[in-house]
Design an enzyme around this catalytic site. Structure first.
Site: not given
Ligand code: NCD
Length: 328
Positions: A67-68, A95, A116, A144
């Protein structure tokens, strides 16, 4: 060629990077909520626009994401821009390149970086080496912030308000699941500190409760909160039920994970006891904490939540990428 800064009232309220909810104030949150609405009507009427034409977003995901990463890409493309992606396995990280060097590389090609990474604090570290806005899309068990922003946008769209200002009736937001490792919960709780008329209910296995530093922030801000033992106790008073999965990848051993997995599940039986106007949210992905049958309940807002997420991320990209915009 003369370059000059765009003069905008926005620029004073937009921080250079979006690393933590602590970086943003209520004024910016209100602006983002309004902008997300604009983005929604742009998408629903024309599919998109060219607000970010010729701009490039760098998308660095060192942890899995559906999703993100996709909603940021879709948001960027709906605004007329493009996305370059780096994934750890195919990058120079294999590397031995440091994150610091990768960030400096990306700064040569793009106008903003979404990152991320499994390490808490990594986005903050990345921002120190970046001349372009860095947006934290999840730093380990840290934060997040863009998820929290889309979460409150979801509450606003679904219930019309964030917090009930009327005396004696706070909006009850129940957070259920892995509150210790869940970075979406950490950011959401911090964001809700900016609102009044809210009471938070925490429900988790005892070993997965909310970190004490976040509890202290709630106490310092005089936000009402309570811990309950199970969802049965809370369901009938809840306005927003925010469910999270147990974060298996954050445990030291499989045994520790297995001791807590499967300890809660939202199903038709639980939903029967809930208010008619309650909504169920989840950042997703889910495992077994919400049953499939719940998907058919109109109060299940977690699929709609994903769509709101794209509008909110369009708003975030538009504001952060145009901060201190240079005109030619
Ligand atoms: C979450 C995350 O990655 O922190 N999902 C997200 O970004 N929509 C929640 C999760 O991984 O449980």
């Amino acid at each position: 060629m003369i370059r000059r800064q765009r003069s905008s009232s926005y620029d004073s309220i937009i921080p250079p990077h979006l690393i933590s909810i602590k970086n943003i104030g209520r004024e910016l949150v209100d602006e983002l909520l309004m902008k997300a609405e604009d983005m929604k009507s742009i998408v629903l009427t024309k599919g998109g626009c060219d607000k970010l034409k010729y701009r490039v977003l760098a998308s660095l995901f060192y942890e899995p994401s559906t999703r993100t990463s996709c909603s940021f890409s879709a948001a960027m493309q709906r605004l007329g821009g493009t996305v370059i992606t780096v994934n750890e396995q195919q990058s120079s990280a294999v590397k031995g390149e440091t994150l610091e060097d990768t960030i400096q590389t990306m700064c040569c090609y793009c106008d903003a970086i979404v990152i991320r990474h499994p390490m808490k604090g990594s986005s903050d570290m990345a921002s120190k080496f970046s001349s372009k806005p860095v947006i934290n899309a999840g730093d380990g068990t840290g934060e997040h912030p863009t998820q929290a922003l889309l979460d409150i946008y979801t509450i606003k769209c679904e219930l019309g308000t964030i917090g009930y200002e009327t005396a004696g009736a706070p909006m009850i937001i129940t957070l259920l699941g892995d509150l210790k490792h869940g970075r979406t919960v950490h950011s959401l709780v911090k964001l809700l500190l900016l609102y009044s008329g809210i009471k938070l209910v925490f429900i988790s296995p005892p070993t997965l409760s909310l970190p004490s530093d976040i509890i202290k922030e709630l106490d310092d801000a005089n936000i009402e909160h309570i811990t309950m033992n199970n969802i049965d106790e809370a369901i009938s008073i809840t306005d927003v039920l925010y469910v999270t999965r147990i974060q298996k990848e954050r445990f030291n051993s499989l045994e520790e994970y297995e001791a807590v997995t499967g300890s809660y599940c939202i199903d038709a039986n639980i939903m029967k006891k809930a208010k008619n106007r309650m909504i169920v949210m989840h950042p997703l992905p889910r495992n077994n904490e919400i049953s499939k049958e719940t998907d058919l309940d109109p109060r299940a807002a977690y699929f709609r939540q994903m769509e709101y997420g794209m509008y909110m991320r369009m708003a975030i990209l538009d504001l952060f990428m145009k901060r201190n915009e240079v005109e030619f």
